[in-house]
Design an enzyme around this catalytic site. Structure first.
Site, short mmCIF file in Angstrom:
data_model
loop_
_atom_site.label_atom_id
_atom_site.label_comp_id
_atom_site.label_asym_id
_atom_site.label_seq_id
_atom_site.Cartn_x
_atom_site.Cartn_y
_atom_site.Cartn_z
N ARG A 39 -47.62 -17.00 -16.14
CA ARG A 39 -47.47 -16.20 -14.92
C ARG A 39 -46.22 -16.60 -14.15
O ARG A 39 -45.64 -15.80 -13.46
CB ARG A 39 -48.71 -16.36 -14.04
CG ARG A 39 -49.81 -15.46 -14.51
CD ARG A 39 -50.86 -15.30 -13.48
NE ARG A 39 -51.88 -16.33 -13.56
CZ ARG A 39 -53.04 -16.24 -12.94
NH1 ARG A 39 -53.30 -15.20 -12.19
NH2 ARG A 39 -53.92 -17.19 -13.06
N LEU A 68 -51.74 -10.55 -16.61
CA LEU A 68 -52.66 -9.68 -17.35
C LEU A 68 -52.79 -8.31 -16.71
O LEU A 68 -53.04 -7.31 -17.40
CB LEU A 68 -54.04 -10.34 -17.42
CG LEU A 68 -54.15 -11.58 -18.32
CD1 LEU A 68 -55.46 -12.31 -18.08
CD2 LEU A 68 -54.02 -11.16 -19.78
N ALA A 88 -55.30 -15.71 -22.82
CA ALA A 88 -55.34 -15.68 -21.35
C ALA A 88 -56.56 -14.92 -20.84
O ALA A 88 -56.81 -13.78 -21.24
CB ALA A 88 -54.06 -15.02 -20.80
N LYS A 170 -66.23 -11.64 -20.75
CA LYS A 170 -65.85 -11.89 -22.15
C LYS A 170 -66.44 -10.82 -23.06
O LYS A 170 -65.83 -10.41 -24.05
CB LYS A 170 -66.31 -13.29 -22.59
CG LYS A 170 -65.68 -14.43 -21.83
CD LYS A 170 -64.16 -14.43 -21.84
CE LYS A 170 -63.54 -14.78 -23.15
NZ LYS A 170 -62.04 -14.74 -23.06
N PRO A 194 -65.60 -19.35 -29.33
CA PRO A 194 -65.98 -20.76 -29.16
C PRO A 194 -67.17 -20.93 -28.21
O PRO A 194 -67.37 -20.11 -27.30
CB PRO A 194 -64.74 -21.41 -28.53
CG PRO A 194 -63.68 -20.36 -28.50
CD PRO A 194 -64.36 -19.03 -28.60
N LEU A 196 -68.84 -24.01 -25.56
CA LEU A 196 -68.13 -24.76 -24.51
C LEU A 196 -67.11 -25.69 -25.17
O LEU A 196 -67.46 -26.51 -26.02
CB LEU A 196 -69.11 -25.57 -23.67
CG LEU A 196 -68.43 -26.43 -22.58
CD1 LEU A 196 -67.82 -25.55 -21.48
CD2 LEU A 196 -69.40 -27.42 -21.97
N VAL A 197 -65.86 -25.54 -24.76
CA VAL A 197 -64.78 -26.32 -25.37
C VAL A 197 -64.65 -27.64 -24.61
O VAL A 197 -64.59 -27.65 -23.37
CB VAL A 197 -63.45 -25.54 -25.32
CG1 VAL A 197 -62.35 -26.34 -26.00
CG2 VAL A 197 -63.61 -24.17 -25.99
P1 NAP Z 1 -57.70 -22.24 -18.78
O1 NAP Z 1 -57.13 -23.55 -19.08
O2 NAP Z 1 -58.12 -21.96 -17.37
O3 NAP Z 1 -56.69 -21.12 -19.27
C1 NAP Z 1 -56.75 -19.80 -18.83
C2 NAP Z 1 -55.39 -19.18 -19.02
O4 NAP Z 1 -55.44 -17.81 -18.62
C3 NAP Z 1 -54.31 -19.85 -18.16
O5 NAP Z 1 -53.13 -19.97 -18.90
C4 NAP Z 1 -54.12 -18.87 -17.02
O6 NAP Z 1 -52.82 -18.86 -16.48
C5 NAP Z 1 -54.35 -17.56 -17.76
N1 NAP Z 1 -54.63 -16.49 -16.82
C6 NAP Z 1 -55.70 -16.35 -16.00
N2 NAP Z 1 -55.56 -15.22 -15.26
C7 NAP Z 1 -54.39 -14.65 -15.62
C8 NAP Z 1 -53.68 -13.49 -15.23
N3 NAP Z 1 -54.15 -12.65 -14.28
N4 NAP Z 1 -52.51 -13.21 -15.84
C9 NAP Z 1 -51.98 -14.03 -16.79
N5 NAP Z 1 -52.60 -15.16 -17.20
C10 NAP Z 1 -53.79 -15.46 -16.63
O7 NAP Z 1 -59.01 -21.95 -19.65
P2 NAP Z 1 -59.31 -22.20 -21.19
O8 NAP Z 1 -60.56 -22.96 -21.23
O9 NAP Z 1 -58.12 -22.68 -21.91
O10 NAP Z 1 -59.61 -20.72 -21.65
C11 NAP Z 1 -58.76 -20.03 -22.53
C12 NAP Z 1 -59.53 -18.95 -23.22
O11 NAP Z 1 -60.61 -19.53 -23.95
C13 NAP Z 1 -60.16 -17.93 -22.27
O12 NAP Z 1 -60.07 -16.67 -22.89
C14 NAP Z 1 -61.60 -18.39 -22.20
O13 NAP Z 1 -62.46 -17.34 -21.85
C15 NAP Z 1 -61.80 -18.85 -23.62
N6 NAP Z 1 -62.92 -19.78 -23.82
C16 NAP Z 1 -62.92 -20.97 -23.18
C17 NAP Z 1 -64.00 -21.83 -23.39
C18 NAP Z 1 -64.06 -23.18 -22.72
O14 NAP Z 1 -65.12 -23.81 -22.74
N7 NAP Z 1 -62.97 -23.68 -22.14
C19 NAP Z 1 -65.05 -21.46 -24.24
C20 NAP Z 1 -65.00 -20.22 -24.88
C21 NAP Z 1 -63.92 -19.39 -24.68
P3 NAP Z 1 -52.42 -19.71 -15.16
O15 NAP Z 1 -52.11 -21.10 -15.64
O16 NAP Z 1 -51.24 -18.99 -14.62
O17 NAP Z 1 -53.62 -19.67 -14.26
#
Ligand code: NAP
Length: 354
Positions: A39, A68, A88, A170, A194, A196-197
């Site tokens: 972003r 997004l 994202a 999701k 995934p 919970l990561v």
């Molecule tokens: P994260 O570290 O919070 O990463 C989320 C990313 O999305 C960040 O880079 C954030 O950018 C970006 N984002 C959020 N809103 C946005 C917007 N409006 N425009 C552009 N970018 C945006 O979380 P994560 O755990 O790595 O999650 C990544 C993916 O994995 C997600 O799709 C999540 O649903 C999925 N997931 C995560 C888990 C888990 O347990 N962590 C489990 C299953 C699936 P900024 O840095 O600019 O905020």
């Protein structure tokens, strides 16, 4: 069947994210040029850790500004790419308006990225980071699945904007992705789901909800006990492995549950106590469901969420990922211990009360 040319750039959305960091590390190590969407590409300090990774690896990284919600924002970054990783999406409990803060970025963002893939002729495959939350809404849902275990055949039918909004975000985003993918034939969609990561992050300023959840096991918030919450967990390094395999395995197709094991908060706390002893106030007992139900609103949970989750086994079957993507999962103990150790090293617990 899609063969991806590794000399072409690969795009990763949400490059600052916890999951994306490890994907980018793997791509750079393979000598790939990564088109990283963020972003705020002007914030050089917050991207320094990615530059450092690229510096030490064979590959290169280029940043592109993309939100997004901005139509067409991903076009420039996607040009020339055969493979796109769309990670994202907000994963946070700090929301004011579930529709605006979770559902819109997940759903509009996914459509935005995939409509861009429709315009950019070079794209052959999109790997979408969905979630087990698009498969199971509440743990009680598992009672309706064969043997109480969810497979890739199941869909979350119980979440809504009001109830489990992250899971809903999701689910609708993944459903929209399948619709868009089926309407054309130039690129194929491979989905990673995934649980919970957990595990150590690459980004020192990570905001993922994964960190808040694991931090609470050791910062005293759960010292009087934890509810009987069953979950699945998987190491972030294994999630990246699965994503890269999904991107480059020609015959990869469909959804993939990516989860190392079915566990619960009490078991995670026991693993931490085994390693770190009583140095941190890990929970030692379960809080009865009735008590959790009574205090839920004060703790920021709805009573409906407690009713449909506490005490119910949450179980998924990860065998497709082992068969089709060659996944070999790290033990849960290694992941939780490595993550907690990183939190200690980064002074996450300087205020923890024993
Ligand atoms: P994260 O570290 O919070 O990463 C989320 C990313 O999305 C960040 O880079 C954030 O950018 C970006 N984002 C959020 N809103 C946005 C917007 N409006 N425009 C552009 N970018 C945006 O979380 P994560 O755990 O790595 O999650 C990544 C993916 O994995 C997600 O799709 C999540 O649903 C999925 N997931 C995560 C888990 C888990 O347990 N962590 C489990 C299953 C699936 P900024 O840095 O600019 O905020």
């Amino acid at each position: 069947m899609r063969n991806i040319d590794k000399t072409k750039p690969v795009m990763v959305t949400g490059a600052t994210g916890y999951v994306a960091g490890w994907i980018i590390k793997k791509l750079l190590a393979e000598g790939i040029t990564v088109h990283a969407t963020v972003r705020n590409p002007g914030n050089k300090i917050s991207l320094q850790y990615l530059d450092d990774l690229a510096e030490k690896a064979k590959g290169n990284i280029r940043y592109y500004k993309a939100d997004l919600l901005d139509n067409g924002a991903f076009d420039e970054a996607m040009k020339g790419c055969e493979l796109v990783f769309h990670t994202a999406s907000p994963f946070t409990s700090k929301i004011r308006d579930a529709q605006k803060d979770l559902v819109d970025p997940a759903l509009i963002g996914t459509k935005n990225v995939l409509n861009t893939a429709n315009r950019i002729e070079s794209v052959k495959r999109v790997v979408l980071t969905s979630s087990c939350a698009a498969i199971i809404g509440d743990a009680k849902d598992c009672l309706g699945y064969p043997n109480g275990i969810a497979t890739e055949a199941e869909w979350n039918m119980t979440s809504s904007v009001e109830h489990q909004p992250y899971s809903y975000s999701k689910t609708v985003a993944e459903q929209a992705a399948w619709e868009l993918s089926k309407a054309q034939s130039r690129w194929d969609l491979v989905v990673i789901n995934p649980s919970l990561v957990i595990g150590p992050g690459i980004n020192p300023n990570a905001t993922s909800e994964s960190f808040s959840l694991v931090r609470q096991l050791g910062d005293g918030s759960m010292k009087s006990g934890v509810p009987s919450f069953y979950i699945g967990v998987v190491d972030v390094r294994d999630v990246a492995e699965a994503q890269v395999a999904a991107g480059f395995t020609p015959g990869a197709e469909g959804r993939h549950i990516i989860s190392a094991g079915n566990t619960d908060f009490m078991a995670l706390a026991s693993l931490l106590r085994k390693k770190f002893g009583n140095a941190y106030p890990f929970p030692k007992k379960l809080v009865p469901k009735l008590l959790v139900w009574l205090i839920a609103p004060a703790a920021g949970f709805t009573r409906k969420m407690i009713r449909l989750n506490v005490g119910y086994h949450w179980r998924v079957d990860n065998t497709k990922s082992t068969r089709m993507l060659g996944m070999k999962y790290r033990p849960v103990e290694e992941s939780i211990v490595d993550m907690f150790q990183q939190m200690i090293d980064n002074n996450f617990f300087h205020t923890a009360k024993k």
